[in-house]
Design a protein around this motif. Sequence first.
Motif, mmCIF file in Angstrom:
data_model
loop_
_atom_site.group_PDB
_atom_site.id
_atom_site.type_symbol
_atom_site.label_atom_id
_atom_site.label_comp_id
_atom_site.label_asym_id
_atom_site.label_seq_id
_atom_site.Cartn_x
_atom_site.Cartn_y
_atom_site.Cartn_z
ATOM 1 N N LEU A 290 0.857 -1.195 0.000
ATOM 2 C CA LEU A 290 0.000 0.000 0.000
ATOM 3 C C LEU A 290 0.891 1.242 0.000
ATOM 4 O O LEU A 290 1.732 1.406 0.880
ATOM 5 N N GLY A 291 0.722 2.108 -0.980
ATOM 6 C CA GLY A 291 1.580 3.281 -1.107
ATOM 7 C C GLY A 291 0.810 4.575 -0.967
ATOM 8 O O GLY A 291 -0.202 4.673 -0.247
ATOM 9 N N GLY A 292 1.287 5.595 -1.696
ATOM 10 C CA GLY A 292 0.724 6.944 -1.601
ATOM 11 C C GLY A 292 -0.729 7.016 -2.017
ATOM 12 O O GLY A 292 -1.521 7.775 -1.439
ATOM 13 N N GLU A 293 -1.098 6.203 -3.003
ATOM 14 C CA GLU A 293 -2.487 6.237 -3.466
ATOM 15 C C GLU A 293 -3.422 5.737 -2.358
ATOM 16 O O GLU A 293 -4.517 6.281 -2.160
ATOM 17 N N ALA A 296 -3.952 8.404 0.227
ATOM 18 C CA ALA A 296 -4.938 9.416 -0.191
ATOM 19 C C ALA A 296 -6.364 8.914 0.055
ATOM 20 O O ALA A 296 -7.244 9.682 0.488
ATOM 21 N N VAL A 297 -6.598 7.638 -0.196
ATOM 22 C CA VAL A 297 -7.932 7.057 0.041
ATOM 23 C C VAL A 297 -8.228 7.036 1.540
ATOM 24 O O VAL A 297 -9.349 7.354 1.977
ATOM 25 N N PHE A 298 -7.233 6.702 2.340
ATOM 26 C CA PHE A 298 -7.428 6.682 3.795
ATOM 27 C C PHE A 298 -7.792 8.088 4.305
ATOM 28 O O PHE A 298 -8.684 8.246 5.146
ATOM 29 N N ALA A 299 -7.074 9.080 3.782
ATOM 30 C CA ALA A 299 -7.353 10.464 4.208
ATOM 31 C C ALA A 299 -8.773 10.862 3.804
ATOM 32 O O ALA A 299 -9.470 11.574 4.542
ATOM 33 N N ASP A 300 -9.193 10.382 2.638
ATOM 34 C CA ASP A 300 -10.529 10.715 2.130
ATOM 35 C C ASP A 300 -11.617 10.157 3.056
ATOM 36 O O ASP A 300 -12.541 10.872 3.468
ATOM 37 N N ILE A 301 -11.492 8.889 3.426
ATOM 38 C CA ILE A 301 -12.562 8.292 4.261
ATOM 39 C C ILE A 301 -12.441 8.755 5.709
ATOM 40 O O ILE A 301 -13.449 8.904 6.412
ATOM 41 N N ALA A 302 -11.215 9.019 6.165
ATOM 42 C CA ALA A 302 -11.046 9.454 7.557
ATOM 43 C C ALA A 302 -11.659 10.837 7.779
ATOM 44 O O ALA A 302 -12.127 11.164 8.875
ATOM 45 N N ASP A 303 -11.672 11.620 6.730
ATOM 46 C CA ASP A 303 -12.157 12.993 6.820
ATOM 47 C C ASP A 303 -13.628 13.066 7.245
ATOM 48 O O ASP A 303 -13.987 13.776 8.184
ATOM 49 N N ASP A 304 -14.482 12.328 6.559
ATOM 50 C CA ASP A 304 -15.921 12.445 6.846
ATOM 51 C C ASP A 304 -16.674 11.131 6.682
ATOM 52 O O ASP A 304 -17.905 11.117 6.631
#
Lengths: 309, 210
Positions: A290-293, A296-304
């Motif tokens: 699991l890399g940078g992409e 980015a997905v983790f940050a997206d779902i963690a946000d809201d």
Amino acid sequence: MRKHPLIALFVSVSVWAVGGAVLADPPRAGAQATPPAPLGHPVDSSFLPSFADVAGRRTLFVLAIGSDARPGVCEPVERCLADSIHLIGINPREGGASILGFPRDSYVPIPGVGTQKINNALFAGGPELVVQTVEELVGVDVDSYFLTSFEGLKKMVNSVEGIEVEIPYAMNDPSSGAVFSEGLQELDGKQTLAFARNRKSTPNGDFSRSENQGLVMLGALERFRRDIRRDPFTLFTWLASGMEHIQTDLSAMELFQLSMATLTVNPNKVVNRVTPGGIGTAGGASIVTLGGEADAVFADIADDGLLEP
Amino acid sequence: MLGILVLGALGAGAWWFFLRPGAPIAIGQEEHPVADFSFDLSKVNGTAPGGAVSGDGVDDAAEDIRETLDALYVAGYIDPSKWEGGTFPEVLEQFDEAAAERASAGLDQFTLGDQAEQVAFVEPVVGVLKIRVLFDAETDPVGAVATTRFVADGQLDRGGPMHVIHRGTYYLSPQGGSWRIGGYDVAGAVASGPRLTGPGAAQPEPGPSS
């Protein structure tokens, strides 16, 4: 000239009577006696508590874990490998939800264990360690977990007389038993398990399988909503089956309340994705990196709690 | 002559204030007794992990749930002393916090609404209740689904009939020693005029079978 007292009394009484009539019921336009407005109103209303009503306005994260436990192969359920791991984010403010699957070969840090395939977290420390692993990987607080097994999944699906799943492409995998044509199909418990386990007859192996497991969840949600609309009493068929075949850290009452809230979720508004990654090897074993992409997905779902489609 | 006129005027005034239909101070009209009402429990089931359950636990929970729904319909339709100027406080007491907030915004979905003051009395004709209770592994009740079918006939203050037809599905949880409604789906009507009976008459659909 002195007025006759009876005339005064007559005038007073007349004023009293007429005035009272005026005050009690003012004349309507047209001076015609009109019939009173008809009384009545229709009754047609429904309300189910949303996740916001049940859990407040905050975003909810639920972890769904499928164990590969089987009699004679691996027991108990909570000490086998996790064949499927999905983080479900629910956003009460937006009324939306997301399902994020993790390829079971994802090579990630497992707290207290070291970097290993994520499916090993269940074997190493039970559902609590899977929760902790995902929390640290994604950067969220998981509110609760659900854990079931191959047999549990089969029995749950059979207890609700099957679910409809949108099969995304034709499959022919004798090892899992997944032999399906493309399109919406009614699956029983055995077929559902085969569809959810198949990774050989898919375009993208473990990633496709994880996505298909999300489709099973969406199929179950659709069926759940349809059943309750048809007969509200079937809610308990679902709940009793879930309480029998799922391990969770929720109380039965919390399950009941969450199930009502789940009825408000529209499956068409649920985004189903899989954590992106690359293929590699570690210690001679095939792994998913699991890399940078993925970050980015983790940050997206963690946000809201929601994922971009 | 004047005496006759005075007596006539007095009689007219007295009729207007005390005797006409809808008079502000009704004299000579008998107070209609408030009807006793409690739903008939037509079906009760208990469900727990592993299958159906029965016994005192199911019956006790069903009785408590009936109490909540009896209170809802009595306060909403049957007992004028509980209408309290169309605010129906006892109706809202039967809901949990979230559902009460929604119900208060559509109070006429469970009551005679703001026209209650025009209604002289309401008498229940049909009140049928089906209940299914969910128990946890320790056999404590944790939730219930109940369906109701309620039909009532009444009379308006100004004279003339009215009726209520109401069908409901309620989701309830035990809270603080009693059951509270957390979700609902209701349909029907409150209307003036006689209730149609016989084939083709608008009746609430029977609740779903279990």
